[in-house]
Enzyme design. Structure first.
Site, PDB file in Angstrom:
ATOM      1  N   GLU A 144       0.843  -1.194   0.000  1.00 35.02           N
ATOM      2  CA  GLU A 144       0.000   0.000   0.000  1.00 35.02           C
ATOM      3  C   GLU A 144       0.877   1.243   0.000  1.00 35.02           C
ATOM      4  O   GLU A 144       2.113   1.133   0.091  1.00 35.02           O
ATOM      5  CB  GLU A 144      -0.947  -0.011   1.215  1.00 35.02           C
ATOM      6  CG  GLU A 144      -0.242   0.039   2.553  1.00 35.02           C
ATOM      7  CD  GLU A 144      -1.188  -0.206   3.743  1.00 35.02           C
ATOM      8  OE1 GLU A 144      -2.243  -0.839   3.575  1.00 35.02           O
ATOM      9  OE2 GLU A 144      -0.828   0.241   4.843  1.00 35.02           O
ATOM     10  N   HIS A 181      -4.346   3.040   8.123  1.00 37.72           N
ATOM     11  CA  HIS A 181      -3.112   2.553   8.748  1.00 37.72           C
ATOM     12  C   HIS A 181      -2.184   3.729   9.034  1.00 37.72           C
ATOM     13  O   HIS A 181      -2.060   4.640   8.219  1.00 37.72           O
ATOM     14  CB  HIS A 181      -2.382   1.569   7.830  1.00 37.72           C
ATOM     15  CG  HIS A 181      -3.129   0.281   7.629  1.00 37.72           C
ATOM     16  ND1 HIS A 181      -3.024  -0.457   6.488  1.00 37.72           N
ATOM     17  CD2 HIS A 181      -3.988  -0.379   8.439  1.00 37.72           C
ATOM     18  CE1 HIS A 181      -3.783  -1.535   6.594  1.00 37.72           C
ATOM     19  NE2 HIS A 181      -4.387  -1.510   7.763  1.00 37.72           N
TER      20      HIS A 181
END
Lengths: 290, 390
Positions: free
Chosen positions: A209, A247
């Site tokens: 990511e 996150h």
């Protein structure tokens, strides 16, 4: 075969008697994981889920011979728990807890490295060797045994990827959720050679990511060292700059850490990069039928 | 969490990082009073917002008299300041910082953040003070000096010397600079900062270093042990919908498209935005409802997504693991009773008990709830629905 953990791995749980620890430890036991005990300071001598509880990791290791610890303690105590595990001779700590301060993880990882202990996480689903050993919070039934190794920063995307691989008629050797925090334990670069060396693993899926450069490091490593086919998906192609996407580590800062640059680096390293997250399974089928 | 310049300078003072004298003011009268208290003949009136580029946007003005302080404070307070970091809508200025004028001989840059690759902090300095560091890094990277600082040994003289000599400072200034950089390191580490930036760091005519600007951001996960820093949070600087979502345990970020997204897990939530784009649509938001996806959080999710009038369809993408899909399906049905959902909702439930879930949704027979067969089918249907083509 598999990497890091298997049906014989002896596991203790730090934060064993808490709500999360209890729920997930019992799920792991049901899956077949050899949970041999747990640690909750002050509850030593008791029994929980039919396993002994210890006050310290050192006692637990001495009595049970555990080599892996699954950590569920609250965020403020994570660094302490990790360092205690390292001190006690644990070989691998799987840190599930979300929300640990970065500074704490910085010190904890340095100490773990010094003591020769590997870590996975924090803020991750854990590690699973399909149909043998689950150390974490993932739904076990999604991971059918097979020949694909999986490394992922994201929890639900790990499940998604495994599900797609299984639907295409394949399965998983070991899946590792490495977590999406700014400082994490084992990453692509350390896990890729383990899958390369594992005779059962025939292809590797890596899910990345935005944020940081672990995927770029992985690309450089793959180019030189990995002969098995690798399929990759990078989440956050449409993420705006400077925004933290759930996150703690998923942020494009100062224009770097974008999905585009990671995808380009992986592609240049010969990795099969998929643009759509729905194509992961199909891509695995493609590389395995070559 | 970010704070204002005046707050960062309060922290700097506590750690003996030299800063000019200054006072924060919420009204024009307070600004005038602050200037009088500071004394001198030259003041700077600085807009306090959480964004860089304030000077170029007209938010930083020099005043040569108390009357000019009054004039500028009056203009800046309440203005909507647009900079390259605020976005076109800008930010309303609610406070100004009145600072004594400084005698600038030379401008530098000094900053610190976590070097993720090295897994320890890095301090960076540059002779290109006043310029955006990202720009310097892209165009003239040789003008940035960096040093990693291992926290187990802390800030040592050699760290400071590498930076000072790298900046080309004469040897009689090196000691002063090291003292400055060392104090900054302590301010960063002690407070669990995730970044600190002084741009410009100035050298005065008499050879002193002063932080003319100050920017600090902190690790949200460590705020629990810094109540003094938590108190500095300025809710006016944060997106209200994002705050509301957070209060309910949801992680939400508004984007510019028209396909609302509700997903469990941050990675899958990003991937869902990506697949919407891949199928020819534009995501309206990032929304992670967490692992549970119970009726209350799903209802809150609908409510938050629908606050954005651009949203023409919602794609619910849940991968059920330990939380089974049939429970999530019931949760979605419950949620539509709590929150009135007026746009088409495309639901993709996969994982544990996915078939039972599909059955539940079919049997409910609600017109605007459309079941998707898989991830790409769901994305395709959501994009079509947003275009009015479903």
């Amino acid at each position: 075969m598999s990497i890091l953990v298997n049906k014989d791995t002896k596991v203790i749980v730090q934060g064993f008697t808490g709500k999360e620890g209890t729920f997930h430890a019992s799920q792991c036991i049901d899956y077949g994981t050899k949970i041999v005990g747990g640690v909750t300071p002050g509850k030593g001598g008791q029994e929980h889920l039919g396993r002994p509880v210890f006050n310290t990791v050192a006692e637990a290791v001495e009595t049970t011979g555990a080599t892996v610890s699954m950590i569920f303690v609250p965020p403020a105590f994570v660094a302490d728990a990790v360092m205690e595990a390292a001190e006690a001779g644990i070989e691998l700590a799987v840190i599930i807890t979300e929300g640990a301060p970065v500074r704490d993880m910085m010190y904890a990882k340095m100490y773990a490295t010094k003591k020769g202990m590997s870590t996975i996480g924090p803020n991750c689903p854990g590690i699973i060797t399909a149909e043998e050993c689950k150390i974490g919070i993932m739904p076990g039934m999604i991971f059918k045994k097979g020949n694909v190794g999986l490394i992922s920063k994201s929890g639900t995307l790990t499940y998604e990827a495994s599900h797609q691989v299984v639907q295409e008629g394949f399965g998983i050797t070991t899946a590792v959720g490495i977590g999406g925090d700014p400082i994490i334990g084992l990453s692509y670069k350390q896990l890729l050679p383990m899958f390369e060396a594992d005779p059962e693993t025939e292809a590797i899926v890596m899910i990345g990511e935005i944020g940081g450069d672990l995927e770029i490091q992985a690309a450089a490593y793959i180019k030189e060292n990995i002969s098995k086919p690798v399929v990759a998906f990078i989440a956050g192609q449409t993420a705006p700059k400077g925004k933290r996407m759930g996150h703690a580590g998923a942020i494009i800062s100062g224009g770097s850490g974008t999905a585009a640059e990671k995808m380009a680096a992986l592609e240049a390293a010969g990795v099969k990069v998929v643009v759509s997250p729905a194509e992961i399974g199909k891509a695995v089928k493609e590389v395995l039928s070559k | 969490m970010n704070i204002h310049e005046y707050q960062a300078k309060e922290i700097f003072r506590k750690y003996n990082v030299p800063v000019p004298q200054g006072r924060v003011a919420f009204t024009v009268d307070e600004a005038v009073e602050a200037a009088k208290e500071l004394g001198g003949k030259l003041w700077v009136v600085k807009a306090q917002i959480h964004a860089g580029g304030r000077g170029l946007g007209g938010g930083v003005k020099l005043a040569k008299s108390i009357d000019e302080v009054r004039e500028w404070a009056d203009k800046i307070l309440g203005m909507t300041l647009v900079t390259h970091q605020t976005g076109p809508e800008g930010k309303v200025v609610h406070k100004v910082y009145i600072e004594e004028g400084a005698d600038i001989a030379k401008e530098y840059y000094l900053g610190m953040l976590l070097d993720r690759a090295a897994e320890m902090p890095v301090m960076m300095a540059s002779t290109e003070g006043g310029m955006e560091i990202e720009k310097v890094a892209a165009e003239t990277p040789e003008k940035i000096v960096k040093v990693n600082i291992d926290p187990t040994i802390g800030f040592q003289g050699f760290h400071g010397r590498k930076l000072a000599f790298g900046l080309g400072l004469p040897k009689e200034e090196v000691g002063t600079f090291i003292k400055f950089a060392s104090a900054l390191y302590n301010a960063y580490m002690d407070n669990d900062a995730e970044m600190v930036e002084i741009n410009p760091l100035i050298k005065t005519g008499d050879g002193k270093f002063l932080a003319l600007d100050a920017k600090m951001g902190f690790d949200d996960n460590a705020l629990y042990r810094h109540p003094d820093i938590s108190e500095m949070r300025d809710l006016e600087e944060e997106e209200p919908t994002e705050l509301e979502a957070k209060a309910h345990g949801l992680s939400y970020i508004k984007l510019d498209g028209n396909v609302g997204c509700m997903v469990n897990g941050a990675g899958l939530a990003m991937a869902t935005m990506d697949i919407i784009k891949h199928e020819g649509g534009e995501p309206a938001n990032f929304l992670d409802v967490g692992g549970g996806a119970n009726p209350e959080t799903v209802a809150k999710g609908f409510e938050i997504i629908l606050k954005d009038p651009n949203v023409k369809a919602i794609f619910v993408n849940i991968f059920g693991g330990i939380v089974r899909c049939d429970r999530v399906a019931n949760g979605i049905l419950e949620a539509t009773k709590i929150t009135d959902v007026t746009v088409p909702v495309i639901v993709r439930l996969d994982g544990t008990n996915a078939e039972e879930a599909a059955e539940i949704l079919r049997n409910a027979n609600i017109e605007n709830i459309i079941a998707a067969e898989n991830l790409s089918d769901g994305a395709r249907k959501a994009v079509a629905a947003a275009k009015g083509e479903l």
